[in-house]
Design a protein around this motif. Structure first.
Motif, short mmCIF file in Angstrom:
data_model
loop_
_atom_site.label_atom_id
_atom_site.label_comp_id
_atom_site.label_asym_id
_atom_site.label_seq_id
_atom_site.Cartn_x
_atom_site.Cartn_y
_atom_site.Cartn_z
N THR A 136 0.84 -1.18 0.00
CA THR A 136 0.00 0.00 0.00
C THR A 136 0.88 1.24 0.00
O THR A 136 1.83 1.34 0.78
CB THR A 136 -0.92 0.01 1.24
OG1 THR A 136 -1.80 -1.12 1.18
CG2 THR A 136 -1.75 1.28 1.28
N THR A 138 -7.81 -7.17 -1.34
CA THR A 138 -6.54 -7.20 -2.05
C THR A 138 -6.51 -8.28 -3.12
O THR A 138 -6.04 -8.06 -4.24
CB THR A 138 -5.39 -7.43 -1.05
OG1 THR A 138 -5.42 -6.42 -0.05
CG2 THR A 138 -4.05 -7.39 -1.75
N VAL A 143 -9.52 -7.08 -5.93
CA VAL A 143 -9.41 -5.77 -6.58
C VAL A 143 -8.13 -5.67 -7.39
O VAL A 143 -8.10 -4.99 -8.42
CB VAL A 143 -9.49 -4.65 -5.52
CG1 VAL A 143 -9.20 -3.30 -6.13
CG2 VAL A 143 -10.87 -4.65 -4.88
N LYS A 144 -7.06 -6.33 -6.96
CA LYS A 144 -5.80 -6.26 -7.70
C LYS A 144 -5.95 -6.78 -9.13
O LYS A 144 -5.18 -6.40 -10.02
CB LYS A 144 -4.73 -7.09 -6.97
CG LYS A 144 -4.17 -6.43 -5.72
CD LYS A 144 -3.38 -5.18 -6.02
CE LYS A 144 -2.70 -4.65 -4.77
NZ LYS A 144 -1.95 -3.41 -5.02
N LEU A 173 -9.49 -0.84 -11.58
CA LEU A 173 -10.22 0.21 -10.89
C LEU A 173 -9.40 1.49 -10.91
O LEU A 173 -8.17 1.47 -11.02
CB LEU A 173 -10.50 -0.19 -9.45
CG LEU A 173 -11.47 -1.35 -9.22
CD1 LEU A 173 -11.59 -1.62 -7.73
CD2 LEU A 173 -12.82 -1.05 -9.81
N ARG A 189 -7.23 4.47 -9.59
CA ARG A 189 -6.18 4.33 -8.60
C ARG A 189 -6.64 4.80 -7.21
O ARG A 189 -6.37 4.15 -6.21
CB ARG A 189 -4.96 5.13 -9.05
CG ARG A 189 -3.78 5.03 -8.09
CD ARG A 189 -2.63 5.86 -8.60
NE ARG A 189 -1.49 5.81 -7.70
CZ ARG A 189 -0.38 6.51 -7.89
NH1 ARG A 189 -0.29 7.30 -8.94
NH2 ARG A 189 0.62 6.42 -7.05
N VAL A 226 -8.90 2.26 -5.53
CA VAL A 226 -8.16 1.12 -5.00
C VAL A 226 -7.48 1.48 -3.68
O VAL A 226 -7.51 0.71 -2.72
CB VAL A 226 -7.12 0.63 -6.03
CG1 VAL A 226 -6.23 -0.45 -5.43
CG2 VAL A 226 -7.82 0.10 -7.27
N THR A 227 -6.88 2.67 -3.63
CA THR A 227 -6.21 3.11 -2.41
C THR A 227 -7.19 3.20 -1.24
O THR A 227 -6.91 2.74 -0.13
CB THR A 227 -5.55 4.47 -2.63
OG1 THR A 227 -4.59 4.36 -3.69
CG2 THR A 227 -4.85 4.95 -1.37
N GLU A 273 -8.39 -0.41 -0.22
CA GLU A 273 -7.36 -1.16 0.50
C GLU A 273 -7.09 -0.54 1.87
O GLU A 273 -6.93 -1.25 2.86
CB GLU A 273 -6.07 -1.20 -0.32
CG GLU A 273 -6.17 -2.05 -1.58
CD GLU A 273 -4.89 -2.09 -2.36
OE1 GLU A 273 -4.74 -2.98 -3.21
OE2 GLU A 273 -4.02 -1.23 -2.12
N SER A 311 -17.92 -2.64 -3.70
CA SER A 311 -16.71 -3.43 -3.44
C SER A 311 -16.55 -3.73 -1.95
O SER A 311 -15.49 -3.51 -1.37
CB SER A 311 -15.47 -2.69 -3.96
OG SER A 311 -15.58 -2.41 -5.33
#
Length: 541
Positions: free
Chosen positions: A73, A132, A135-136, A140, A142, A145-146, A149, A353
Motif C-alpha cells: 500500500t 486485495t 481488486v488487484k 479500478l 487508482r 483502490v487506495t 485497501e 466493493s
C-alpha cells in the motif's frame, strides 16, 4: 500433525491449484471460485468435515496477509486519502453494525441486542484479504483502490473492538460505553506503537544481516512478532501488522540488496497465494460444519434472514459511500474547491466493493459456547450461519458482478501511474548522467566505461523526452507493441543461450547467470509473466 491431517492439507493444496488454474482460464478472481469450490466439496459424500480453528486464522493466516497488504500500500496515497478511509473504516463500520443489529433483532425472535450487535460487528468490515486478492485483478481507478485497501486494513480494528465489547455484554450481561471508547483508542494507539517498534527493530536487524536468506526470514517473522506482542499487551494486533508493514516498506529499498528484494518478492508472492488459496477454500468448506450445527427445519428460515442481513450490509454501504464523499465537501467550502466530488460511477464501484471474508468468519467461529453463568451462548449457531451467508453473498455476488459493472460503467482510464513511472525513469537517468559527469571530472581509469554508460542513459532519457513531445503518443497500444518486440528480443537471447547449454558449449551455471539477467530485464519492463515462445516471430504488435 498426524498423517491424516497431512493428507488433508495436500488435498486442499491440489484443489487450490486446480481451481486457481480454472479461474485464470475463466478470467474471474480466484478467491470467488475457491469459495464456490469449497461449497461444492462440502457436499461430496465421504469427505471428512474440516473445522476451521479461529485461533489458527488469527495467528497463522492473518499476520502475513495483513503485513503483505500494508507493504504494497502506498503510504503517500494512504495519507492523502486519510479522510475517506477514516469515514469508511470507522464511520461505516459503526453504521453497518447498528443497521445489521436492528434488522437481525427484528427478524430473529428472541435475539437480544448484545447478540445482534455481535453479529453486526462480525459482518461490518470488508476484508483486507478479499479486497486485495480481488481488486488487484480489476482495473479500478487508482484512488478507489487506495481507499478500498486502506479501509480494509483499518476497519478490522474498529470491528474487533466493537465485537469484543458486545461479546462481553452478551456473556456477562454488563456494558459500559465509556470504557469501550477508551479501550478502542488505547488499543489502536498501542497497536500502532507496537507496529512501529517492530518495524524499527526489523530494519535495524536487516542492516546488520548480509545473507539474503536470513533477511527474507526476518521479513517472514516480523508480522508474527508484531501480532504476538500486540496481543500480549492487549493492543490491536491488526493495526500492529498494518503499521509494521507500512513502516518496513518505507525503508526496505535502501537497506537490502537487489537479490534479496527479488527473492523476497518471490517468497512472499508464493506465501500469500497459498494462504489466500487455503483460507478461501476453507470458507466454502465450512458449510458442512454449519449443516451439522443447525437443525434442518430451521435452515430455510435462517437462510432468508441471512439474505436479509446481507442485503442490509450491501445497501448501507451503497448509501454511506456517497454520503461520506458529499458531507465533508458540504461542511467545508475550501475542501470542496480543491477536491471536487468524485464521479458517481467511481462511488458506485467503491460502494459495490464490500466483500467480506476471513476475519468475519474467524470472529464468528470464535464465539464462546457458554456465557459467564454457564448457559449456552444464545443463538451461537444462528449467528455463525448468518455471518457465513454475508460472506458468501458479498464474495460471490459482488465479486462476480464487479468486473461486469466496471465494463458497463466504462470508467475513464487512469493514466497517473504511467506518467509517474515516466517521470521516475527520467529523473533516475538524469541522476546517473550527473554521476557520470562527476566521475569523468575526477578521472576514471577507463573512459570507455563512462562513454558506454552515457550513451545508454542518454537513450533512456531521450525515450522519455520524446514521449513528452507534442504529438507523441503514449497509449496502451504503443506500450504493448514495444513490450512485444522486447519480449521477442529477450526470447531470442534466451533461446540462444539455452542452445549453447544444450550443445555443451556452456555450463548450466553460466546459463543460470545469464538467465537471471534476462529475467530481471523482463521484470523491469513489465513482461515478467510472458513465457518463452519458440514459434515464428509475429510481425504484428
Amino acid at each position: 500433525m498426524d498423517l491424516h491431517q497431512l493428507k488433508i492439507i495436500i488435498l486442499l493444496l491440489m484443489a487450490v491449484l486446480a481451481l486457481t488454474t480454472i479461474a485464470r482460464k475463466l478470467a474471474i478472481p480466484y478467491p470467488i471460485l475457491l469459495v464456490i469450490g469449497g461449497l461444492v466439496l462440502s457436499f461430496v459424500p465421504g469427505l471428512p468435515t474440516i473445522h476451521l480453528d479461529p485461533d489458527l486464522v488469527f495467528l497463522v493466516f492473518l499476520p502475513p496477509l495483513l503485513w503483505a497488504a500494508a507493504y504494497f500500500t502506498s503510504w503517500r496515497d494512504f495519507r492523502a486519502n486519510a479522510r475517506p478511509i477514516t469515514l469508511l473504516a470507522v464511520g461505516l463500520v459503526l453504521v453497518t453494525t447498528a443497521a445489521v443489529a436492528g434488522v437481525a433483532h427484528a427478524a430473529l425472535p428472541g435475539l437480544g441486542w448484545a447478540e445482534a450487535i455481535v453479529l453486526g460487528a462480525i459482518v461490518s468490515p470488508p476484508d483486507a484479504v478479499s479486497a486485495t486478492a480481488i481488486v488487484k485483478q480489476l482495473h479500478l481507478p487508482r484512488r478507489g483502490v487506495t481507499i478500498l485497501e486502506g479501509e480494509s486494513l483499518v476497519n478490522d480494528a474498529t470491528a474487533l473492538v466493537l465485537y469484543r465489547t458486545a461479546l462481553v455484554a452478551a456473556v456477562s450481561g454488563t456494558f459500559e460505553l465509556s470504557n469501550s471508547v477508551m479501550d478502542f483508542f488505547l488499543a489502536a494507539s498501542m497497536g500502532i506503537a507496537v507496529g512501529i517498534i517492530v518495524g524499527i527493530v526489523s530494519c535495524w536487524v536487516l542492516r546488520l544481516t548480509e545473507d539474503s536468506f536470513s533477511e527474507i526470514a526476518i521479513t517472514l517473522l516480523a508480522p508474527y512478532i508484531a501480532w504476538v506482542l500486540a496481543d500480549q499487551v492487549q493492543a490491536s494486533a491488526v493495526l500492529a501488522c498494518v503499521t509494521g508493514g507500512l513502516y518496513l516498506r518505507q525503508h526496505f529499498s535502501a537497506i537490502v540488496a537487489p537479490i534479496t528484494r527479488i527473492q523476497a518478492r518471490a517468497v512472499w508472492d508464493l506465501l500469500v497465494f497459498l494462504l489466500n488459496g487455503i483460507i478461501f477454500i476453507l470458507i466454502g468448506l465450512q458449510l458442512d460444519t454449519l449443516r451439522e450445527a443447525i437443525p434442518s427445519s430451521q435452515l430455510a428460515s435462517l437462510t432468508v434472514i441471512g439474505i436479509l442481513v446481507s442485503t442490509t450490509a450491501i445497501v448501507v454501504r451503497l448509501i454511506w459511500v456517497p454520503i461520506a464523499a458529499w458531507l465533508p465537501r458540504f461542511l467545508s467550502s475550501s475542501l470542496r474547491a480543491r477536491d471536487p466530488m468524485p464521479p458517481w460511477s467511481n462511488l458506485l464501484i467503491l460502494g459495490w466493493s464490500g466483500m467480506r471474508g476471513v476475519v468475519s468468519l474467524a470472529a464468528a467461529l470464535a464465539l464462546p459456547f457458554t456465557t459467564a453463568a454457564g448457559a449456552p451462548f444464545p443463538f451461537r449457531a444462528e449467528i455463525i450461519l448468518m455471518a457465513f451467508m454475508v460472506i458468501l453473498v458479498t464474495l460471490v455476488l459482488q465479486g462476480l458482478s464487479l468486473p461486469l459493472l466496471i465494463r458497463l460503467l466504462n470508467l475513464a482510464e487512469d493514466r497517473t501511474i504511467e506518467y509517474e513511472e515516466r517521470k521516475a525513469r527520467e529523473r533516475a537517468a538524469m541522476a546517473a548522467l550527473e554521476l557520470l559527469d562527476t566521475v569523468a571530472d575526477e578521472g576514471w581509469p577507463v573512459p570507455d566505461h563512462i562513454e558506454q554508460l552515457r550513451v545508454h542513459y542518454s537513450r533512456r532519457l531521450q525515450r522519455n523526452v520524446n514521449l513528452d513531445a507534442p504529438g507523441a503518443e503514449c497509449t496502451k497500444e504503443v506500450t504493448k507493441a514495444f513490450r512485444r518486440l522486447r519480449h521477442e528480443t529477450l526470447t531470442a537471447e534466451r533461446l540462444a543461450v539455452i542452445s549453447l547449454r544444450n550443445d555443451d558449449v556452456i555450463s548450466d551455471e553460466i546459463l543460470h547467470r545469464l538467465e537471471h539477467e534476462l529475467d530481471v530485464e523482463a521484470l523491469r519492463i513489465g513482461i515478467g509473466e510472458l513465457r518463452v515462445s519458440s514459434g515464428p516471430r509475429s510481425k504484428k504488435p
